[in-house]
Motif scaffolding. Structure first.
Motif, PDB file in Angstrom:
ATOM      1  N   VAL A   1       0.711  -1.132   0.007  1.00 56.30           N
ATOM      2  CA  VAL A   1       0.500  -0.348   0.027  1.00 56.30           C
ATOM      3  C   VAL A   1       0.675   1.058  -0.194  1.00 56.30           C
ATOM      4  N   THR A   2       1.653   0.906   1.177  1.00 58.36           N
ATOM      5  CA  THR A   2       2.530   2.891   0.591  1.00 58.36           C
ATOM      6  C   THR A   2       3.168   3.202  -0.722  1.00 58.36           C
TER       7      THR A   2
ATOM      8  N   LYS B   1       2.221   7.833  -6.341  1.00 60.72           N
ATOM      9  CA  LYS B   1       1.806   9.051  -6.231  1.00 60.72           C
ATOM     10  C   LYS B   1       2.123  10.691  -5.874  1.00 60.72           C
ATOM     11  N   VAL B   2       2.784  10.885  -5.368  1.00 58.32           N
ATOM     12  CA  VAL B   2       2.167  11.813  -4.246  1.00 58.32           C
ATOM     13  C   VAL B   2       3.597  12.276  -4.522  1.00 58.32           C
ATOM     14  N   ALA B   3       3.544  14.147  -4.108  1.00 58.81           N
ATOM     15  CA  ALA B   3       4.778  14.711  -4.768  1.00 58.81           C
ATOM     16  C   ALA B   3       6.230  14.305  -3.567  1.00 58.81           C
TER      17      ALA B   3
ATOM     18  N   THR C   1       3.450   9.597   3.230  1.00 58.98           N
ATOM     19  CA  THR C   1       3.160   8.049   3.411  1.00 58.98           C
ATOM     20  C   THR C   1       4.209   7.469   4.493  1.00 58.98           C
ATOM     21  N   LEU C   2       4.123   6.119   4.995  1.00 59.83           N
ATOM     22  CA  LEU C   2       4.884   5.485   6.278  1.00 59.83           C
ATOM     23  C   LEU C   2       6.103   5.386   4.530  1.00 59.83           C
TER      24      LEU C   2
ATOM     25  N   ALA D   1      -8.376   8.368  -2.032  1.00 60.84           N
ATOM     26  CA  ALA D   1      -8.507   8.666  -3.562  1.00 60.84           C
ATOM     27  C   ALA D   1      -6.879   8.124  -4.291  1.00 60.84           C
ATOM     28  N   LEU D   2      -6.140   7.948  -2.561  1.00 60.86           N
ATOM     29  CA  LEU D   2      -4.336   7.443  -4.120  1.00 60.86           C
ATOM     30  C   LEU D   2      -4.715   5.761  -3.889  1.00 60.86           C
ATOM     31  N   LEU D   3      -5.334   4.832  -2.975  1.00 64.22           N
ATOM     32  CA  LEU D   3      -5.306   3.642  -3.577  1.00 64.22           C
ATOM     33  C   LEU D   3      -7.114   2.830  -4.494  1.00 64.22           C
TER      34      LEU D   3
END
Length: 355
Positions: free
Chosen positions: A64-65, A71-73, A79-80, A133-135
């Motif tokens: 998951v992480t 997907k993130v800046a 995230t962890l 949303a990210l997942l």
């Protein structure tokens, strides 16, 4: 085994120079470790009694992480980050069969224990919505780390066995509470059947969405990311919303013995749903939108059942502070659900206005 020895089995940036306890967790033992490079880490002993397959749980967290990081800046803060053991595994097993895991400490972050304002509730909704949303395009299978979690059909198997066993001899005094549970049994099973039939799709769910499981940026006050991912599994996304509303929108705490104080706060409910739906309304299915307002009723009912079941069993699961504690929790959550039932039409109207 000494925690200073344990953390040497992980691929840190440098060598640990101190390891100190952090908080009073109910499930895991948690520590903060500092390396000579200046970096800080979170070390945890994972509770194998609650999580019988820790390796599978850690595989869930890594999957998951890693998906979120793509997907993130700012992948180190949004995230962890799981720090592998020296053998490459996302955990280390000691000579006593205990499992340990390490993640990076996310600097410049803070947590809140409770949402005491609508704005903080809105931030909590944003946090869960962003996590989902990210997942939303994550389709790998995840291990079921706790059997039947939020599965009311499985909870009724446990419930029926509990009533039959009557281990603490309390059933004879609980006719009203048991009848209350049974009067709503079929409605809850009908809801869960939509999950079983795929009408409500399976998604990645956090399964413990209280406010303290989200980090906030200390400088901006904005929500950063979800933490405490041990219970990440696949289920309906509505479970996470229902669990959050049960916590955020109750007018008082979950075991308040003054039941006159218990009830849903619609300002907190609306604020949370504003934040949540701003992140998810574009990908939720029509069926999820239709049943979103019912989610808090379902989860609150499940919690009533679990509190009462534990009281019947002799208080073996939840920690209690006095002999009637689980019964007080039961009645307090019953009152909360009755408040939700009375306000259900309003809850649906609020959701509809935000879609």
């Amino acid at each position: 085994m000494d925690t200073a020895e344990i953390i040497r089995n992980f691929a840190l940036d440098g060598n640990a120079v101190s390891v100190k306890p952090l908080g009073d967790g109910f499930i895991n033992d948690t520590f903060v470790a500092v390396a000579d490079s200046g970096r800080r880490y979170i070390l945890q002993r994972k509770n194998k009694n609650i999580f019988p397959d820790v390796p599978a749980m850690m595989d869930n967290i890594v999957a998951v992480t890693e998906h979120i990081k793509g997907k993130v800046a700012d992948p180190m803060r949004e995230t962890l980050t799981v720090v592998p053991a020296l053998d490459g595994k996302p955990y280390w097993e000691d000579q006593d069969g205990e499992f340990w895991a390490v993640t990076d400490f996310i600097e410049g972050s803070k947590t809140f224990d409770i949402a005491d304002t609508p704005d903080l509730a809105r931030q909590g909704g944003l946090g869960l919505g962003h996590f989902q949303a990210l997942l939303s395009d994550f389709h790998k299978p995840l291990a079921e780390v706790i059997k039947g979690f939020h599965n009311i059909r499985w909870r009724f198997v446990q419930w029926d066995a509990s009533i039959a066993a009557d281990k603490a001899g309390r059933v004879k005094d609980l006719a009203t509470e048991i009848s209350w549970i049974e009067s709503r049994r079929q409605r809850m099973l009908d809801f869960w059947k939509m999950v079983e039939d795929g009408i409500l799709p399976m998604r990645v769910t956090h399964n413990d969405t209280k406010l303290s499981n989200f980090l906030f940026d200390a400088a901006t006050g904005k929500v950063l990311c979800a933490i405490d991912l041990d219970t990440v599994m696949s289920s309906t996304s509505l479970n996470d919303v229902g669990d959050a509303i049960r916590s955020y929108a109750n007018n008082t705490f979950e075991d308040d013995p003054d039941y006159s104080k218990v009830g849903i706060r619609f300002d907190m409910y609306e604020a949370y749903m504003q934040g949540y739906l701003s992140e998810v309304k574009d990908f939720l299915s029509d069926s999820e939108k239709e049943w979103l307002a019912f989610a808090p009723l379902y989860i609150t009912y499940e919690q009533v059942l679990r509190f009462l079941m534990d009281y019947i069993d002799g208080d073996v699961y939840y920690k209690i502070k006095y002999p009637e504690h689980n019964l007080v929790r039961t009645r307090s959550q019953e009152t909360l659900l009755e408040s939700m039932e009375a306000g259900y039409d309003r809850m649906k109207e609020i959701v509809a206005s935000l879609l």
